[in-house]
Design a protein around this motif. Structure first.
Motif, PDB file in Angstrom:
ATOM      1  N   ALA A 140       0.859  -1.150   0.132  1.00 22.90           N
ATOM      2  CA  ALA A 140       0.103  -0.006   0.093  1.00 22.90           C
ATOM      3  C   ALA A 140       0.868   1.247   0.030  1.00 22.90           C
ATOM      4  O   ALA A 140       0.575   2.129  -0.679  1.00 22.90           O
ATOM      5  N   TRP A 141       1.661   1.328   0.910  1.00 24.15           N
ATOM      6  CA  TRP A 141       2.565   2.383   0.965  1.00 24.15           C
ATOM      7  C   TRP A 141       3.885   2.409   0.458  1.00 24.15           C
ATOM      8  O   TRP A 141       4.636   3.630  -0.173  1.00 24.15           O
ATOM      9  N   GLY A 142       4.651   1.232   0.318  1.00 21.96           N
ATOM     10  CA  GLY A 142       5.628   1.302  -0.413  1.00 21.96           C
ATOM     11  C   GLY A 142       5.468   1.191  -1.873  1.00 21.96           C
ATOM     12  O   GLY A 142       6.308   1.928  -2.764  1.00 21.96           O
ATOM     13  N   ARG A 143       4.782   0.371  -2.540  1.00 17.68           N
ATOM     14  CA  ARG A 143       4.342   0.258  -3.875  1.00 17.68           C
ATOM     15  C   ARG A 143       3.260   0.989  -4.495  1.00 17.68           C
ATOM     16  O   ARG A 143       3.231   1.073  -5.689  1.00 17.68           O
ATOM     17  N   GLY A 144       2.635   1.732  -3.773  1.00 14.25           N
ATOM     18  CA  GLY A 144       1.695   2.412  -3.850  1.00 14.25           C
ATOM     19  C   GLY A 144       0.165   1.947  -4.552  1.00 14.25           C
ATOM     20  O   GLY A 144      -0.605   2.805  -5.057  1.00 14.25           O
ATOM     21  N   LEU A 145      -0.142   0.772  -4.174  1.00 14.75           N
ATOM     22  CA  LEU A 145      -1.257   0.094  -4.697  1.00 14.75           C
ATOM     23  C   LEU A 145      -2.463   0.810  -4.151  1.00 14.75           C
ATOM     24  O   LEU A 145      -2.386   1.034  -2.854  1.00 14.75           O
ATOM     25  N   THR A 146      -3.589   0.675  -4.853  1.00 11.69           N
ATOM     26  CA  THR A 146      -4.652   1.264  -4.313  1.00 11.69           C
ATOM     27  C   THR A 146      -5.987   0.722  -4.396  1.00 11.69           C
ATOM     28  O   THR A 146      -6.121  -0.282  -5.541  1.00 11.69           O
ATOM     29  N   PRO A 147      -6.714   0.301  -3.137  1.00 11.53           N
ATOM     30  CA  PRO A 147      -8.115  -0.659  -3.343  1.00 11.53           C
ATOM     31  C   PRO A 147      -8.912   0.139  -4.585  1.00 11.53           C
ATOM     32  O   PRO A 147      -9.078   1.541  -4.649  1.00 11.53           O
ATOM     33  N   ARG A 148      -9.528  -0.678  -5.235  1.00  5.42           N
ATOM     34  CA  ARG A 148     -10.400  -0.097  -6.035  1.00  5.42           C
ATOM     35  C   ARG A 148     -12.022   0.301  -5.599  1.00  5.42           C
ATOM     36  O   ARG A 148     -12.158   0.186  -4.465  1.00  5.42           O
ATOM     37  N   PRO A 149     -12.555   1.255  -6.352  1.00  6.22           N
ATOM     38  CA  PRO A 149     -13.904   1.722  -5.910  1.00  6.22           C
ATOM     39  C   PRO A 149     -14.621   0.125  -5.446  1.00  6.22           C
ATOM     40  O   PRO A 149     -14.809  -0.692  -6.276  1.00  6.22           O
ATOM     41  N   GLY A 150     -15.516   0.551  -4.310  1.00  4.42           N
ATOM     42  CA  GLY A 150     -16.237  -0.793  -3.943  1.00  4.42           C
ATOM     43  C   GLY A 150     -15.531  -1.770  -3.391  1.00  4.42           C
ATOM     44  O   GLY A 150     -15.822  -2.973  -3.000  1.00  4.42           O
ATOM     45  N   ALA A 151     -14.187  -1.527  -2.912  1.00  4.72           N
ATOM     46  CA  ALA A 151     -13.281  -2.433  -2.366  1.00  4.72           C
ATOM     47  C   ALA A 151     -14.042  -2.923  -0.908  1.00  4.72           C
ATOM     48  O   ALA A 151     -13.799  -4.333  -0.549  1.00  4.72           O
ATOM     49  N   VAL A 152     -14.519  -1.807  -0.128  1.00  2.31           N
ATOM     50  CA  VAL A 152     -15.062  -2.600   1.113  1.00  2.31           C
ATOM     51  C   VAL A 152     -16.087  -3.546   1.398  1.00  2.31           C
ATOM     52  O   VAL A 152     -16.064  -4.397   1.749  1.00  2.31           O
ATOM     53  N   PRO A 153     -17.150  -3.345   0.390  1.00  2.25           N
ATOM     54  CA  PRO A 153     -18.228  -4.322   0.290  1.00  2.25           C
ATOM     55  C   PRO A 153     -17.634  -5.626  -0.402  1.00  2.25           C
ATOM     56  O   PRO A 153     -17.889  -6.608   0.099  1.00  2.25           O
ATOM     57  N   ARG A 154     -16.745  -5.564  -1.265  1.00  2.00           N
ATOM     58  CA  ARG A 154     -16.186  -6.709  -1.967  1.00  2.00           C
ATOM     59  C   ARG A 154     -15.380  -7.540  -0.810  1.00  2.00           C
ATOM     60  O   ARG A 154     -15.383  -8.548  -0.814  1.00  2.00           O
ATOM     61  N   VAL A 155     -14.466  -6.909  -0.093  1.00  2.00           N
ATOM     62  CA  VAL A 155     -13.777  -7.681   0.927  1.00  2.00           C
ATOM     63  C   VAL A 155     -14.595  -8.148   1.853  1.00  2.00           C
ATOM     64  O   VAL A 155     -14.380  -9.325   2.542  1.00  2.00           O
ATOM     65  N   PHE A 156     -15.559  -7.443   2.284  1.00  2.00           N
ATOM     66  CA  PHE A 156     -16.697  -7.746   3.356  1.00  2.00           C
ATOM     67  C   PHE A 156     -17.271  -9.000   2.981  1.00  2.00           C
ATOM     68  O   PHE A 156     -17.289 -10.126   3.602  1.00  2.00           O
ATOM     69  N   ALA A 157     -17.792  -9.339   1.687  1.00  2.00           N
ATOM     70  CA  ALA A 157     -18.191 -10.438   1.099  1.00  2.00           C
ATOM     71  C   ALA A 157     -17.302 -11.557   0.978  1.00  2.00           C
ATOM     72  O   ALA A 157     -17.893 -12.625   1.214  1.00  2.00           O
ATOM     73  N   TRP A 158     -16.032 -11.440   0.682  1.00  2.00           N
ATOM     74  CA  TRP A 158     -15.102 -12.538   0.531  1.00  2.00           C
ATOM     75  C   TRP A 158     -14.867 -12.816   2.311  1.00  2.00           C
ATOM     76  O   TRP A 158     -14.711 -13.840   2.427  1.00  2.00           O
ATOM     77  N   SER A 159     -14.737 -11.761   3.153  1.00  2.00           N
ATOM     78  CA  SER A 159     -14.757 -12.150   4.510  1.00  2.00           C
ATOM     79  C   SER A 159     -15.831 -13.152   4.909  1.00  2.00           C
ATOM     80  O   SER A 159     -15.733 -14.136   5.598  1.00  2.00           O
ATOM     81  N   ALA A 160     -17.302 -12.829   4.531  1.00  2.00           N
ATOM     82  CA  ALA A 160     -18.227 -13.701   4.897  1.00  2.00           C
ATOM     83  C   ALA A 160     -18.178 -15.124   4.167  1.00  2.00           C
ATOM     84  O   ALA A 160     -18.367 -16.239   4.888  1.00  2.00           O
ATOM     85  N   ALA A 161     -17.407 -15.163   3.044  1.00  2.00           N
ATOM     86  CA  ALA A 161     -17.308 -16.405   2.458  1.00  2.00           C
ATOM     87  C   ALA A 161     -16.232 -17.394   3.094  1.00  2.00           C
ATOM     88  O   ALA A 161     -16.432 -18.669   3.294  1.00  2.00           O
ATOM     89  N   VAL A 162     -15.144 -16.774   3.488  1.00  2.00           N
ATOM     90  CA  VAL A 162     -14.287 -17.363   4.340  1.00  2.00           C
ATOM     91  C   VAL A 162     -14.766 -17.946   5.482  1.00  2.00           C
ATOM     92  O   VAL A 162     -14.548 -18.984   5.966  1.00  2.00           O
TER      93      VAL A 162
END
Length: 229
Positions: A140-162
């Protein structure tokens, strides 16, 4: 490992120093060849740690389906981190960032670990959890990658799947993956989120709130890049 004992404090200090130091160094020139080499080396360490740990469990007859199947969120975060470090992919990075800076950090702060540095479980735990946190900071801070729009609900859905997979595994084996069937024996954040099963709802709400907070620093990046927040 006792909470905030010298070994625990050493782990926390080393993790913070490595995460900040590596990210700061990479931030000077994210495209430098050494950054890619360091990222892939960390990915290899994470994978080797997982393989060696489970191989040792099997070789020593210590493997238990109730606790040692790869159904913890840490296992999913480790896979995501290894993928994102080796070849940055948007979803793998998002999972690494949000899981690493919430569940993995919490696990490091309040480890459910009865063994000390004399036992191989201690080192597996430290490498797996510290490695994911370092990976999240580096990406995130070293290589400057950025979450895409909609990342929060997307990761929450993956968390629910796990969590769904962990629940199925817990029922099938009688285990307690992701502490879905009861809180850990040692002190943790779950102790402050209500009794079982209500702490599962509280934990889900807290995770969603933390994901939203962790996404805030990237909104300006997305605006500058011309993407919707």
């Amino acid at each position: 490992m006792e909470l905030f004992s010298p070994p625990h404090l050493a782990v926390l200090g080393a993790t913070a120093a490595l995460a900040v130091g590596l990210a700061a160094a990479a931030r000077r020139d994210p495209s430098a060849p050494w950054v890619t080499r360091a990222s892939r080396a960390l990915a290899a360490v994470l994978v080797a740690n997982e393989v060696a740990f489970h191989a040792l469990l099997l070789a020593r007859g210590d493997f238990s389906a109730r606790a040692d199947l790869p159904l913890h969120l840490t296992d999913a975060a480790t896979i995501a981190a290894a993928v994102a470090l080796w070849r940055p992919a948007p979803l793998a990075f998002e999972l690494t960032w949000f899981w690493g800076m919430t569940a993995t950090v919490q696990a490091l702060l309040t480890p459910d670990l009865t063994r000390g540095p004399e036992h191989y479980r201690f080192w597996w735990f430290v490498i797996a959890h510290a490695g994911v946190v370092v990976a999240a900071a580096l990406l995130a801070w070293g290589r400057g990658l950025t979450p895409r729009p909609g990342a929060v609900p997307r990761v929450f859905a993956w968390s629910a799947a796990v969590a769904g997979a962990a629940a199925a595994g817990s029922v099938a084996t009688g285990g307690n993956y992701m502490f879905l069937r009861g809180p850990p024996a040692r002190p943790s954040l779950l102790d402050h989120l209500g009794p079982w099963p209500w702490y599962l709802v509280s934990a889900a709400a807290l995770a969603l709130a933390l994901f939203w907070l962790l996404d805030l620093p990237f909104r300006r990046r997305r605006r500058d890049a011309g993407a919707a927040p």
